[in-house]
Design an enzyme around this catalytic site. Structure first.
Site, PDB file in Angstrom:
ATOM      1  N   GLU A   5       0.833  -1.203   0.000  1.00 21.64           N
ATOM      2  CA  GLU A   5       0.000   0.000   0.000  1.00 21.64           C
ATOM      3  C   GLU A   5       0.871   1.259   0.000  1.00 21.64           C
ATOM      4  OE1 GLU A   5      -3.766  -1.913   2.506  1.00 21.64           O
ATOM      5  OE2 GLU A   5      -2.563  -0.305   3.380  1.00 21.64           O
ATOM      6  N   GLN A  54      -9.606   6.137 -22.875  1.00 23.85           N
ATOM      7  CA  GLN A  54     -10.874   5.490 -22.517  1.00 23.85           C
ATOM      8  C   GLN A  54     -11.902   6.575 -22.192  1.00 23.85           C
ATOM      9  OE1 GLN A  54     -10.492   2.080 -19.844  1.00 23.85           O
ATOM     10  NE2 GLN A  54      -8.304   1.979 -20.290  1.00 23.85           N
ATOM     11  N   LYS A 102      -6.446   6.004 -41.759  1.00 26.59           N
ATOM     12  CA  LYS A 102      -6.072   4.678 -41.259  1.00 26.59           C
ATOM     13  C   LYS A 102      -7.276   4.028 -40.598  1.00 26.59           C
ATOM     14  CE  LYS A 102      -4.578   5.913 -36.585  1.00 26.59           C
ATOM     15  NZ  LYS A 102      -3.467   6.085 -35.643  1.00 26.59           N
ATOM     16  N   THR A 106       3.072   2.422 -28.694  1.00 27.74           N
ATOM     17  CA  THR A 106       3.887   1.314 -29.208  1.00 27.74           C
ATOM     18  C   THR A 106       4.594   1.689 -30.502  1.00 27.74           C
ATOM     19  OG1 THR A 106       2.010   0.384 -30.429  1.00 27.74           O
ATOM     20  CG2 THR A 106       2.349  -0.403 -28.170  1.00 27.74           C
TER      21      THR A 106
END
Length: 319
Positions: A43, A101, A198, A229
């Site tokens: 923790e 997200q 793309k 990446t």
């Protein structure tokens, strides 16, 4: 640099203390005395070793690997400062994690960028200072003010200084979503733009479908908010060379550089990759092709303006 009635404090977690120290040095203050470590069970443990009562406090914590540890440090430190009666707390987050997200791409997916905003606010932040959110509308996920800095002026200035003649330059967006950013960049260089169409069949995999614009005989500069990446940027560079570009460089704000990124960049036709240091780029990631520019001056100026209740937007008008 700063002379104001209120007391300013700058603190940092463990994610990027050297950036916090660089920012604090420009402002002319010391980084606050705190310790962020781990309990034996893993923790996060936080100790604030000086008073912060009534201060205008800026917590600098970029959200990078290990991402979830960086987030917990941020949240626990915010909570500590709130409970210690800091006057105003600004979370300075050069790289905002989970920004990709930002919507439900398919059924039953979370919107984690919104969850992050809720956590940061609940933990104790009164304001957020960040740079180049992957989706600018994430600012609307917060119920507190968000000052959103842009990396384009820093990156464009570098390429202007490197190219005395900009007539043969073309600025390229690696996808449709980045056109607005690319147009701003191109305006500073007085250069035309091209767009790569793309598709992304799955996360971290992209395929170039076509190139909109004439890149033949041009020095192409790919502009993106993030290189993760490096699959997309390398595929784009290869497509540009195939279409006749005589030279290809790339630039981005956030150099995540995960997985095979460094190997891909090394073996790519890219001449140079210019990255802002919102995330630490150290060790094996410091290859010859990568040029790192500091965001410390622009964050220091933004912090000064927030502290002195001046408009942050004027930074870009003065560029």
């Amino acid at each position: 640099m700063i002379n104001h009635g209120k007391n300013i404090k700058i603190f940092t977690g463990n994610s990027y203390p050297s950036l916090a120290e660089e920012i604090a040095d420009i402002i002319g203050v010391q980084v606050g005395d705190s310790r962020v470590g781990k309990f034996s069970n893993g923790e996060t443990a936080v100790d604030i070793n000086e008073t912060v009562r009534g201060t205008d406090l800026f917590l600098i914590q970029t959200l990078c690997e290990p991402v979830n540890d960086s987030i917990m440090e941020l949240l626990i430190m915010l909570d500590a400062f709130k409970r210690a009666s800091a006057g105003r707390i600004t979370a300075v987050i050069p790289n905002y994690a989970y920004a990709r997200q930002d919507r439900k791409a398919k059924a039953r997916q979370p919107i984690t960028a919104k969850l992050m905003a809720d956590l940061i606010h609940t933990a104790g932040a009164d304001r957020v200072l960040t740079m180049d959110l992957h989706a600018p509308q994430i600012q609307g996920f917060f119920d507190i003010p968000v000052d959103h800095l842009e990396g384009v002026p820093i990156l464009a200035k570098y390429f202007i200084n490197q190219n005395s003649n900009t007539d043969d330059l073309i600025v390229v967006s690696p996808d449709i979503g980045g056109v607005k950013r690319t147009r701003k960049f191109a305006e500073k260089l007085h250069a035309p733009i091209a767009i790569i169409d793309k598709r992304r069949p799955k996360p971290n995999v992209s395929e170039v479908m076509s190139i909109i614009g004439d890149v033949k005989g041009k020095k192409a500069i790919l502009v993106d908010d993030m290189i993760d990446t490096a699959g997309s940027i390398v595929n784009a560079a290869e497509a540009l060379v195939k279409m006749g570009a005589k030279e290809v460089s790339a630039c981005c704000t956030h150099g995540v550089l995960s997985g095979p990124a460094i190997e891909r960049l090394e073996n790519s036709p890219l001449k140079e990759v210019v990255i802002l240091n919102t995330i630490p780029i150290e060790g094996d990631k410091r290859i010859d092709k990568i040029k790192v520019l500091s965001v410390a001056p622009i964050f220091a100026e933004a912090i000064r303006r927030i502290y002195e209740d001046m408009p942050v937007s004027k930074i870009f008008q003065e560029e």
